[in-house]
Design an enzyme around this catalytic site. Structure first.
Site, mmCIF file in Angstrom:
data_model
loop_
_atom_site.group_PDB
_atom_site.id
_atom_site.type_symbol
_atom_site.label_atom_id
_atom_site.label_comp_id
_atom_site.label_asym_id
_atom_site.label_seq_id
_atom_site.Cartn_x
_atom_site.Cartn_y
_atom_site.Cartn_z
ATOM 1 C CB SER A 207 -10.903 17.076 2.399
ATOM 2 O OG SER A 207 -11.245 16.939 3.764
ATOM 3 C CE1 TYR B 47 -15.022 20.603 0.837
ATOM 4 C CE2 TYR B 47 -14.802 19.130 2.733
ATOM 5 C CZ TYR B 47 -14.239 19.999 1.811
ATOM 6 O OH TYR B 47 -12.891 20.250 1.852
#
Length: 253
Positions: free
Chosen positions: A148, A171
């Site tokens: 990401s 995350y």
């Protein structure tokens, strides 16, 4: 026929990636933590006329499950051309009022880190370690770690970054760690036929995002691109076409 293992492929971006690689003539091992969900996904693909697919139970958090998947796949093929480490979790909890609990650097329990890292970092490392010998038998092996742009330290330090205010320490740090793993893996495999890259599919409409974002087909296309690159293609890089649509898609670590 080229072969590919995709983890977490029974839905979302993983399933869309499986579909696109089947359309390109691959034999797909569709990895799923729950084999029933994997079988349902393969039935769906076969109903579309895409028959070179089989479900494989693989829970990336379980060494025994990963080892069993390696034995199963190794009993059927003598090489694995592509590995897409797609399985991942956000680790975001929902409170009693249905609101997301922020992953703050001060208040988040260490148990949340352990849970997310087990899937997002240890999982790809565990699967890669298990399948690397089978991949070495392929003439042009490719490893794609689904990451990401949220894991980019450079971007998340820049107030002009589109997602600068979308913080979440667990995350984000798990993807930053996956990015560093990618750098090290690519370095160790330098001078070989391997190409190893981290790819951010961008903000995509899946269960992961509460069905917000762009199409899974576009996201999968971004991943598949790096599963198919030639020997003149990049290795040891991070790409996000959503964040950097300049044609190269490369973004800073």
């Amino acid at each position: 026929m080229k072969t590919v293992l995709i983890t977490g492929a029974n839905k979302g971006i993983g399933l869309a990636s499986a579909r696109q690689l089947l359309q390109k003539g691959f034999h797909v091992f569709l990895g799923a933590r729950d084999i029933e969900n994997g079988l349902k996904a393969t039935e769906q693909l076969r109903a579309e006329g895409l028959t070179n697919v089989e479900a494989v139970r693989i829970d990336v958090t379980s060494p025994d499950s990963v080892d069993a998947a390696r034995i199963e796949i190794g009993s059927k093929v003598d090489k694995l051309d592509v590995l897409i480490n797609n399985a991942g979790i956000s680790g975001i909890d929902i409170d009693s009022e249905g609101q997301m609990v922020p992953q703050t650097a001060i208040d988040t329990d260490i148990a949340v880190y352990r849970k997310v890292y087990e899937t997002n970092l240890y999982g790809p490392a565990r699967v890669t370690k298990a399948f690397i010998d089978l991949m070495k038998n392929a003439p042009e092996p490719r490893i794609v770690n689904v990451s990401s742009s949220q894991g980019s330290l450079t971007l998340h330090s820049d107030p002009n970054y589109i997602y600068y205010d979308v913080k979440g320490v667990v995350y984000l740090s798990s993807k930053a760690a996956l990015n560093m793993y990618t750098v090290n893996l690519a370095y160790e495999l330098r001078g070989t036929a391997f190409k190893v890259n981290a790819v951010s599919p961008g903000f995509t409409s899946t269960d992961f995002t509460g069905k917000n974002g762009g199409s899974v087909e576009v996201a999968a296309k971004r991943i598949v691109k790096y599963a198919l690159i030639g020997q003149d293609g990049p290795t040891g890089k991070l790409f996000c076409e959503e964040t950097n649509p300049d044609g190269t898609g490369e973004i800073p670590w």
